[in-house]
Every structure is written in C-alpha cells, then in structure tokens.
Design a protein around this motif. Structure first.
Motif, mmCIF file in Angstrom:
data_model
loop_
_atom_site.group_PDB
_atom_site.id
_atom_site.type_symbol
_atom_site.label_atom_id
_atom_site.label_comp_id
_atom_site.label_asym_id
_atom_site.label_seq_id
_atom_site.Cartn_x
_atom_site.Cartn_y
_atom_site.Cartn_z
ATOM 1 N N ILE A 1 -3.678 12.261 -7.884
ATOM 2 C CA ILE A 1 -3.552 11.563 -6.607
ATOM 3 C C ILE A 1 -3.441 10.062 -6.837
ATOM 4 O O ILE A 1 -2.594 9.381 -6.253
ATOM 5 C CB ILE A 1 -4.749 11.885 -5.688
ATOM 6 C CG1 ILE A 1 -4.694 13.350 -5.246
ATOM 7 C CG2 ILE A 1 -4.777 10.957 -4.481
ATOM 8 C CD1 ILE A 1 -5.898 13.815 -4.471
ATOM 9 N N ALA A 2 -4.284 9.533 -7.716
ATOM 10 C CA ALA A 2 -4.258 8.097 -8.022
ATOM 11 C C ALA A 2 -2.926 7.713 -8.645
ATOM 12 O O ALA A 2 -2.356 6.650 -8.328
ATOM 13 C CB ALA A 2 -5.411 7.748 -8.956
ATOM 14 N N GLU A 3 -2.415 8.569 -9.525
ATOM 15 C CA GLU A 3 -1.128 8.290 -10.175
ATOM 16 C C GLU A 3 -0.001 8.300 -9.153
ATOM 17 O O GLU A 3 0.889 7.440 -9.178
ATOM 18 C CB GLU A 3 -0.868 9.345 -11.250
ATOM 19 C CG GLU A 3 0.444 9.144 -11.995
ATOM 20 C CD GLU A 3 0.681 10.245 -13.031
ATOM 21 O OE1 GLU A 3 1.765 10.239 -13.636
ATOM 22 O OE2 GLU A 3 -0.210 11.102 -13.210
ATOM 23 N N TRP A 4 -0.027 9.263 -8.214
ATOM 24 C CA TRP A 4 1.003 9.351 -7.184
ATOM 25 C C TRP A 4 0.962 8.122 -6.280
ATOM 26 O O TRP A 4 2.001 7.544 -5.953
ATOM 27 C CB TRP A 4 0.784 10.625 -6.359
ATOM 28 C CG TRP A 4 1.781 10.812 -5.250
ATOM 29 C CD1 TRP A 4 2.997 11.427 -5.328
ATOM 30 C CD2 TRP A 4 1.649 10.361 -3.893
ATOM 31 N NE1 TRP A 4 3.632 11.395 -4.121
ATOM 32 C CE2 TRP A 4 2.823 10.751 -3.218
ATOM 33 C CE3 TRP A 4 0.660 9.691 -3.194
ATOM 34 C CZ2 TRP A 4 3.023 10.485 -1.864
ATOM 35 C CZ3 TRP A 4 0.849 9.415 -1.846
ATOM 36 C CH2 TRP A 4 2.017 9.812 -1.194
ATOM 37 N N ARG A 5 -0.222 7.732 -5.871
ATOM 38 C CA ARG A 5 -0.358 6.568 -5.005
ATOM 39 C C ARG A 5 0.136 5.305 -5.686
ATOM 40 O O ARG A 5 0.792 4.465 -5.068
ATOM 41 C CB ARG A 5 -1.819 6.423 -4.570
ATOM 42 C CG ARG A 5 -2.238 7.460 -3.532
ATOM 43 C CD ARG A 5 -3.715 7.365 -3.205
ATOM 44 N NE ARG A 5 -4.041 8.195 -2.045
ATOM 45 C CZ ARG A 5 -5.280 8.444 -1.634
ATOM 46 N NH1 ARG A 5 -6.313 7.919 -2.285
ATOM 47 N NH2 ARG A 5 -5.487 9.195 -0.569
ATOM 48 N N ARG A 6 -0.183 5.171 -6.944
ATOM 49 C CA ARG A 6 0.278 3.996 -7.687
ATOM 50 C C ARG A 6 1.792 3.971 -7.768
ATOM 51 O O ARG A 6 2.419 2.926 -7.559
ATOM 52 C CB ARG A 6 -0.330 4.023 -9.096
ATOM 53 C CG ARG A 6 0.119 2.885 -10.004
ATOM 54 C CD ARG A 6 -0.505 1.585 -9.599
ATOM 55 N NE ARG A 6 -0.140 0.491 -10.497
ATOM 56 C CZ ARG A 6 -0.647 -0.728 -10.422
ATOM 57 N NH1 ARG A 6 -1.553 -1.007 -9.509
ATOM 58 N NH2 ARG A 6 -0.263 -1.666 -11.262
ATOM 59 N N GLN A 7 2.384 5.121 -8.051
ATOM 60 C CA GLN A 7 3.840 5.204 -8.150
ATOM 61 C C GLN A 7 4.497 4.860 -6.814
ATOM 62 O O GLN A 7 5.487 4.126 -6.767
ATOM 63 C CB GLN A 7 4.248 6.600 -8.589
ATOM 64 C CG GLN A 7 5.761 6.781 -8.742
ATOM 65 C CD GLN A 7 6.132 8.194 -9.148
ATOM 66 O OE1 GLN A 7 5.335 9.127 -9.007
ATOM 67 N NE2 GLN A 7 7.337 8.369 -9.655
ATOM 68 N N LEU B 1 -1.562 15.435 -2.620
ATOM 69 C CA LEU B 1 -2.702 14.893 -1.885
ATOM 70 C C LEU B 1 -3.682 15.978 -1.456
ATOM 71 O O LEU B 1 -4.831 15.675 -1.099
ATOM 72 C CB LEU B 1 -2.215 14.118 -0.651
ATOM 73 C CG LEU B 1 -1.336 12.905 -0.936
ATOM 74 C CD1 LEU B 1 -0.906 12.243 0.367
ATOM 75 C CD2 LEU B 1 -2.077 11.898 -1.824
ATOM 76 N N LEU B 2 -3.225 17.223 -1.484
ATOM 77 C CA LEU B 2 -4.087 18.346 -1.118
ATOM 78 C C LEU B 2 -4.582 19.105 -2.338
ATOM 79 O O LEU B 2 -5.288 20.093 -2.222
ATOM 80 C CB LEU B 2 -3.312 19.310 -0.199
ATOM 81 C CG LEU B 2 -2.701 18.691 1.060
ATOM 82 C CD1 LEU B 2 -1.901 19.736 1.829
ATOM 83 C CD2 LEU B 2 -3.783 18.088 1.945
ATOM 84 N N SER B 3 -4.236 18.611 -3.533
ATOM 85 C CA SER B 3 -4.550 19.329 -4.775
ATOM 86 C C SER B 3 -6.001 19.195 -5.198
ATOM 87 O O SER B 3 -6.507 20.034 -5.946
ATOM 88 C CB SER B 3 -3.643 18.821 -5.906
ATOM 89 O OG SER B 3 -3.980 17.472 -6.244
ATOM 90 N N GLY B 4 -6.659 18.133 -4.778
ATOM 91 C CA GLY B 4 -8.031 17.897 -5.227
ATOM 92 C C GLY B 4 -8.104 17.263 -6.603
ATOM 93 O O GLY B 4 -9.197 16.979 -7.104
ATOM 94 N N GLU C 1 0.827 -1.208 0.000
ATOM 95 C CA GLU C 1 0.000 0.000 0.000
ATOM 96 C C GLU C 1 0.863 1.260 0.000
ATOM 97 O O GLU C 1 1.953 1.298 0.578
ATOM 98 C CB GLU C 1 -0.915 0.009 1.223
ATOM 99 C CG GLU C 1 -1.937 1.139 1.217
ATOM 100 C CD GLU C 1 -2.837 1.101 2.443
ATOM 101 O OE1 GLU C 1 -3.865 1.794 2.431
ATOM 102 O OE2 GLU C 1 -2.500 0.389 3.409
ATOM 103 N N HIS C 2 0.350 2.312 -0.611
ATOM 104 C CA HIS C 2 1.003 3.622 -0.628
ATOM 105 C C HIS C 2 0.977 4.243 0.761
ATOM 106 O O HIS C 2 0.174 3.851 1.614
ATOM 107 C CB HIS C 2 0.277 4.543 -1.619
ATOM 108 C CG HIS C 2 -1.193 4.669 -1.335
ATOM 109 N ND1 HIS C 2 -1.698 5.453 -0.324
ATOM 110 C CD2 HIS C 2 -2.270 4.076 -1.921
ATOM 111 C CE1 HIS C 2 -3.018 5.368 -0.297
ATOM 112 N NE2 HIS C 2 -3.393 4.531 -1.252
ATOM 113 N N PRO C 3 1.831 5.244 1.050
ATOM 114 C CA PRO C 3 1.823 5.918 2.353
ATOM 115 C C PRO C 3 0.498 6.651 2.588
ATOM 116 O O PRO C 3 -0.149 7.101 1.642
ATOM 117 C CB PRO C 3 2.981 6.910 2.246
ATOM 118 C CG PRO C 3 3.849 6.390 1.156
ATOM 119 C CD PRO C 3 2.919 5.737 0.176
ATOM 120 N N GLN C 4 0.120 6.767 3.863
ATOM 121 C CA GLN C 4 -1.101 7.473 4.242
ATOM 122 C C GLN C 4 -0.758 8.693 5.088
ATOM 123 O O GLN C 4 0.223 8.688 5.843
ATOM 124 C CB GLN C 4 -2.019 6.537 5.033
ATOM 125 C CG GLN C 4 -2.509 5.334 4.253
ATOM 126 C CD GLN C 4 -3.670 5.668 3.321
ATOM 127 O OE1 GLN C 4 -4.010 6.842 3.108
ATOM 128 N NE2 GLN C 4 -4.276 4.634 2.743
#
Length: 271
Positions: free
Chosen positions: A240-246, A232-235, A213-216
């Motif tokens: 956000i999904a791309e960052w989490r996947r990376q 994560l604060l950009s809306g 899992e990505h960091p929380q």
C-alpha cells in the motif's frame, strides 16, 4: 525594530481607546497561545471561515488567538482618511505611511524583536509566493502579524521602515488581503499542536514531503462500476505504501513539473 518610527507619535484619542493590552487575552492560560494579529479595514471579515470546523474549534479551545485590528481609527482627520493619491500620479489610492505606522505600532506591541519568532507580513501580489514551508515556519513562531492591503497598495516607506516581509497567495490580484490572510492562516493554524488531533494527517498530505498527495478512497468498495484499487484492500501495508508513493510521484510529475524537478534535486518545498 531600531529603524522603525517612534511609538510616541500616535494621536492621544487613539491611545485612549486602543491599548496594547487589548491585544492580549485576560485569561492566563491563553497568554502563550499562538496569535494572529490582522491589520485590516474590514475587521468584520474575521474570523470568517476560520471560525468554522477544526480551526474554529481550536480558536474556541484557546489553541490559538485571533486579533483583527481596525485600520480606520488610525486615519487622519474627521473622516479618518487612511489613503491618498499616488505620488507621481496614476489611478487609485495608496494607504498612507503615517496611518499604517500607527496601526503597526499597536499590532506589534509586546511581540519579540526577532522576526523569525513573530513575522510581520504585508499581503501583496508582488511578494514571495506562500507555500507549505512558510506555513510551517509561521506555525513554529509565537505568532504572526498580517497587514491587509487595499486600493493600489501601501506607501513603500512604511514597509521599508518596519522591514515588512511581502507575501503573495499566488500569481493573481485580489481586491484586498483579507481572503489571502484567511487562506494563509488556515494553512498555518492546522499545523499547530492539537488542532488536527492526528499528527500523521499532516505528514502524508500534498506538499508535506515535496510531492502531491496520492488519491484517496472510501466506502462503498464499488461505486457506479468503479472499484477501489485492490492493493488498498489487500492489508499488505508495504505494498500500500509503495502504491501510494508511486501515485504521488506520477501525479506530481504530470501536474506540477516544478515540484517534481525540485523533488529530483533533493530540495523539497517543505522543510
């Protein structure tokens, strides 16, 4: 279980006090709830942590049932002996085949013949390693029966006769199977419908897609000079999904190269 020993060989004193109906709830709405039956020398160890938090709440609400089955009453003689010395010599003691057989007869009473619909498992350090895929498979069955070993293990003959699946929590040795049973049941019960309350919770966590899992993060936005990543604060949900996947890919590659190779091969651990 056509090759299993006859169910008629149990002692009358046992049958008089322990009946298959004792494993079934008398409340009609709970009769079809997912069940966990645990054969153990320490029934007082349950529910343990399973009685807390979400699994405990689900237990109280009847989303699943827990039936610890004490192995001791099935023992031999005045002192209900359950073990004996290893054939061929060696240290320690081994759980007797006849004793375990009587307990398994009780534990499997009323369960489906199809083991995919009701797995029968011996918790053993030499078994296949437990993983998220196995937890999901168990959660889709009607229930599971877990045999908790002690001492040097269980007589191989009863494992063969009942076609018991051996499963390990990891590459280490515990004094018994009770802690492993609780860990495996926790991983399984949380996948049952209604336990977590949010199906998405199980879709994004570690191992659910073959990656860690990505960091929380959560409030405050800045803590001890450390800020939440701006994305994560950009809306922007796509970014956000791309960052989490990376992040998930980088963590998996660094910490679990075995999972990363499996991911690259297109064979995720969880199905």
């Amino acid at each position: 279980m056509s090759d299993a020993p006859s169910r008629s060989h149990g002692r009358k004193s046992i049958r008089a006090t322990l009946q298959p109906r004792d494993l079934l709830s008398e409340t009609p709405e709970l009769l079809h709830a997912w069940q966990a039956r645990i054969v153990t020398l320490f029934p007082g160890a349950f529910p343990g942590v399973l009685g807390e938090s979400l699994t405990g709440k689900a237990l109280q609400e009847g989303l699943w049932q827990l039936h610890p089955i004490d192995l001791r009453p099935f023992g031999e003689g005045k002192h209900r002996n359950v073990d004996d010395t290893p054939a061929g010599g060696g240290a320690g003691m081994v759980l007797r085949a006849d004793v375990v057989s009587r307990a398994l007869d009780m534990a499997m009473a009323g369960t489906p013949e199809d083991r995919t619909d009701w797995p029968l498992v011996y918790l053993s350090p030499r078994g296949r390693r437990f993983d998220q895929a196995m937890a999901r498979r168990w959660s889709r069955a009607r229930g599971v029966t877990l045999l908790c070993g002690r001492f040097e293990g269980v007589d191989q003959r009863v494992l063969d006769a009942y076609q018991v699946e051996e499963v390990s929590l990891g590459d280490f040795v515990l004094t018994g199977g009770e802690i492993a049973a609780q860990a495996m049941l926790d991983a399984t019960v949380r996948l049952l419908p209604g336990v977590l309350g949010n199906a998405a919770s199980t879709e994004e966590e570690s191992h659910s897609g073959g990656l860690l899992e990505h960091p929380q993060y959560t409030r405050p936005a800045d803590w001890a000079g450390r800020a939440i990543p701006e994305v994560l604060l950009s809306g922007n949900h796509a970014k956000i999904a791309e960052w989490r996947r990376q992040q998930a890919e980088e963590l998996t590659k660094a910490r679990r190269p075995d999972l990363w190779q499996r991911h690259l091969a297109g064979t995720p651990e969880t199905r």
